[in-house]
Design a protein around this motif. Structure first.
Motif, PDB file in Angstrom:
ATOM      1  N   MET A  29       0.826  -1.208   0.000  1.00  0.00           N
ATOM      2  CA  MET A  29       0.000   0.000   0.000  1.00  0.00           C
ATOM      3  C   MET A  29       0.860   1.258   0.000  1.00  0.00           C
ATOM      4  O   MET A  29       0.499   2.280  -0.600  1.00  0.00           O
ATOM      5  CB  MET A  29      -0.934  -0.004   1.210  1.00  0.00           C
ATOM      6  CG  MET A  29      -2.151  -0.885   1.027  1.00  0.00           C
ATOM      7  SD  MET A  29      -3.228  -0.346  -0.336  1.00  0.00           S
ATOM      8  CE  MET A  29      -4.129   0.974   0.457  1.00  0.00           C
ATOM      9  N   MET A  30       1.994   1.194   0.650  1.00  0.00           N
ATOM     10  CA  MET A  30       2.940   2.305   0.591  1.00  0.00           C
ATOM     11  C   MET A  30       3.311   2.580  -0.860  1.00  0.00           C
ATOM     12  O   MET A  30       3.320   3.727  -1.323  1.00  0.00           O
ATOM     13  CB  MET A  30       4.190   1.947   1.400  1.00  0.00           C
ATOM     14  CG  MET A  30       5.385   2.865   1.180  1.00  0.00           C
ATOM     15  SD  MET A  30       6.866   2.173   1.970  1.00  0.00           S
ATOM     16  CE  MET A  30       8.152   3.103   1.133  1.00  0.00           C
ATOM     17  N   SER A  31       3.588   1.520  -1.593  1.00  0.00           N
ATOM     18  CA  SER A  31       3.940   1.643  -3.000  1.00  0.00           C
ATOM     19  C   SER A  31       2.805   2.246  -3.813  1.00  0.00           C
ATOM     20  O   SER A  31       3.012   3.114  -4.658  1.00  0.00           O
ATOM     21  CB  SER A  31       4.298   0.264  -3.557  1.00  0.00           C
ATOM     22  OG  SER A  31       4.472   0.316  -4.944  1.00  0.00           O
ATOM     23  N   ASN A  50       2.689   6.043  -5.845  1.00  0.00           N
ATOM     24  CA  ASN A  50       2.448   6.129  -7.285  1.00  0.00           C
ATOM     25  C   ASN A  50       1.009   6.508  -7.605  1.00  0.00           C
ATOM     26  O   ASN A  50       0.522   6.235  -8.702  1.00  0.00           O
ATOM     27  CB  ASN A  50       2.774   4.786  -7.937  1.00  0.00           C
ATOM     28  CG  ASN A  50       4.249   4.492  -7.904  1.00  0.00           C
ATOM     29  OD1 ASN A  50       5.011   4.983  -8.717  1.00  0.00           O
ATOM     30  ND2 ASN A  50       4.673   3.691  -6.934  1.00  0.00           N
ATOM     31  N   ASP A  51       0.335   7.119  -6.654  1.00  0.00           N
ATOM     32  CA  ASP A  51      -1.076   7.455  -6.834  1.00  0.00           C
ATOM     33  C   ASP A  51      -1.265   8.464  -7.964  1.00  0.00           C
ATOM     34  O   ASP A  51      -0.575   9.482  -8.027  1.00  0.00           O
ATOM     35  CB  ASP A  51      -1.637   8.031  -5.533  1.00  0.00           C
ATOM     36  CG  ASP A  51      -3.142   8.173  -5.580  1.00  0.00           C
ATOM     37  OD1 ASP A  51      -3.615   9.255  -5.977  1.00  0.00           O
ATOM     38  OD2 ASP A  51      -3.841   7.202  -5.245  1.00  0.00           O
ATOM     39  N   GLU A 111       0.785  11.286  -0.383  1.00  0.00           N
ATOM     40  CA  GLU A 111       2.131  11.289   0.190  1.00  0.00           C
ATOM     41  C   GLU A 111       2.079  10.981   1.684  1.00  0.00           C
ATOM     42  O   GLU A 111       2.863  10.170   2.194  1.00  0.00           O
ATOM     43  CB  GLU A 111       2.783  12.649  -0.049  1.00  0.00           C
ATOM     44  CG  GLU A 111       4.214  12.748   0.421  1.00  0.00           C
ATOM     45  CD  GLU A 111       4.810  14.107   0.115  1.00  0.00           C
ATOM     46  OE1 GLU A 111       5.081  14.871   1.070  1.00  0.00           O
ATOM     47  OE2 GLU A 111       4.990  14.414  -1.088  1.00  0.00           O
ATOM     48  N   LYS A 112       1.145  11.607   2.373  1.00  0.00           N
ATOM     49  CA  LYS A 112       0.980  11.374   3.807  1.00  0.00           C
ATOM     50  C   LYS A 112       0.625   9.916   4.080  1.00  0.00           C
ATOM     51  O   LYS A 112       1.172   9.286   4.996  1.00  0.00           O
ATOM     52  CB  LYS A 112      -0.110  12.292   4.356  1.00  0.00           C
ATOM     53  CG  LYS A 112      -0.407  12.093   5.837  1.00  0.00           C
ATOM     54  CD  LYS A 112      -1.551  12.987   6.288  1.00  0.00           C
ATOM     55  CE  LYS A 112      -1.912  12.726   7.748  1.00  0.00           C
ATOM     56  NZ  LYS A 112      -3.073  13.556   8.185  1.00  0.00           N
ATOM     57  N   LYS A 113      -0.285   9.375   3.278  1.00  0.00           N
ATOM     58  CA  LYS A 113      -0.699   7.980   3.454  1.00  0.00           C
ATOM     59  C   LYS A 113       0.460   7.028   3.191  1.00  0.00           C
ATOM     60  O   LYS A 113       0.626   6.022   3.889  1.00  0.00           O
ATOM     61  CB  LYS A 113      -1.870   7.665   2.525  1.00  0.00           C
ATOM     62  CG  LYS A 113      -3.163   8.368   2.909  1.00  0.00           C
ATOM     63  CD  LYS A 113      -4.257   8.112   1.882  1.00  0.00           C
ATOM     64  CE  LYS A 113      -5.536   8.865   2.240  1.00  0.00           C
ATOM     65  NZ  LYS A 113      -6.588   8.705   1.202  1.00  0.00           N
TER      66      LYS A 113
END
Length: 285
Positions: free
Chosen positions: A189-191, A195-196, A204-206
């Motif tokens: 999920m970080m990835s 790349n959202d 970015e915060k998430k």
């Protein structure tokens, strides 16, 4: 040049995070030249098993795991490194990896459809499905196949649209067991948020929040998330000091701290060392 490098990030960001979720076979890592020639035989053997037991979701899962691990650990890494020395050979590796990712994608869609009728249409419409913890590997590896397709195609819009599906798959898996496989879901999920492309102002915060969750779930033993944050976040921000801080942290970490993550961590360290040799290409000031 910056746009090109941003697309390049898709390759490793997804690659190392999905590799960290599995105990990579030692032969996969150190016998790359041999396994590169044997994987077609393995793929054919898996196809034979599927034909014999086509209503068993587990045979699709097993086949997909092997193809995805090979594609990430061998083909994508070779392509990434060759991109700056032998572009056309690198493109061949990307193309081969894409074919395997797409095959794996179809395998996993079939497997999940066997477990949950009309799965594909429900996924597209983001409908509620009564998943159980036994579905987590299926959700995870389907997201891995989709992410691999994005990476291998260099962000081709035909595959980039799967980002919303990847997010949906991982959110469903996290809802079932957040810390599954030492934070593998958090890492993925970080990835996704790094790349959202949906315009989410909080992406970015998430991403950073999922980094913290992944780090805690792995008890500080996941080297890959530090390398990923350095290569994606720090490079995108052109923050050279933070990049070096993260890379040096990754290089100082003990690969033996968690035996299940050792092989993926060794790959991450190799990546970190390679990134240091490219620091002048990554930063312009």
């Amino acid at each position: 040049m910056i746009i090109f490098q941003r697309r390049q990030l898709y390759i490793w960001i997804f690659s190392i995070l999905f590799l960290n979720a599995c105990a990579i076979n030692r032969d996969t890592m150190f016998g790359a030249d041999i396994i590169e020639y044997t994987i077609p035989l393995t793929a054919k053997a898996q196809e034979k098993k599927i034909r014999k037991d086509s209503f068993n979701s587990e045979v699709y899962l097993e086949a997909s795991e092997r193809l995805i691990q090979f594609s990430y650990a061998i083909l994508m890494d070779k392509a990434d490194r060759l991109m700056y020395a032998d572009y056309y050979t690198a493109r061949e590796y990307y193309s081969e990896a894409l074919d395997l990712f797409l095959t794996s994608r179809e395998y996993m869609l079939t497997a999940l459809s066997l477990r949950h009728p009309d799965f594909k249409s429900k996924m597209i419409d983001k409908e509620s499905i009564s998943f159980t913890t036994r579905d987590i590997p299926y959700l995870y590896w389907l997201s891995g196949a989709m992410a691999g397709s994005i990476s291998a195609s260099k962000g081709d819009p035909r595959y980039l649209i799967d980002l919303t599906n990847i997010k949906w798959l991982l959110k469903n898996a996290i809802a079932l067991e957040p810390g599954w496989d030492k934070g593998a879901l958090y890492s993925a999920m970080m990835s996704v948020y790094l790349n959202d492309t949906t315009g989410d102002r909080d992406s970015e915060k998430k991403a950073l929040e999922y980094f913290e969750l992944a780090d805690r779930a792995a008890k500080g033993s996941n080297i890959g998330i530090y390398v990923t944050l350095a290569e994606s976040f720090a490079v995108a921000k052109q923050d050279k000091d933070y990049f070096l801080e993260l890379i040096n942290k990754a290089l100082s970490m003990d690969v033996n701290a968690d035996k299940d993550m050792k092989q993926a961590n060794l790959l991450s360290k190799l990546r970190a060392k390679w990134l240091l040799t490219r620091i002048d290409d990554l930063f312009y000031m």
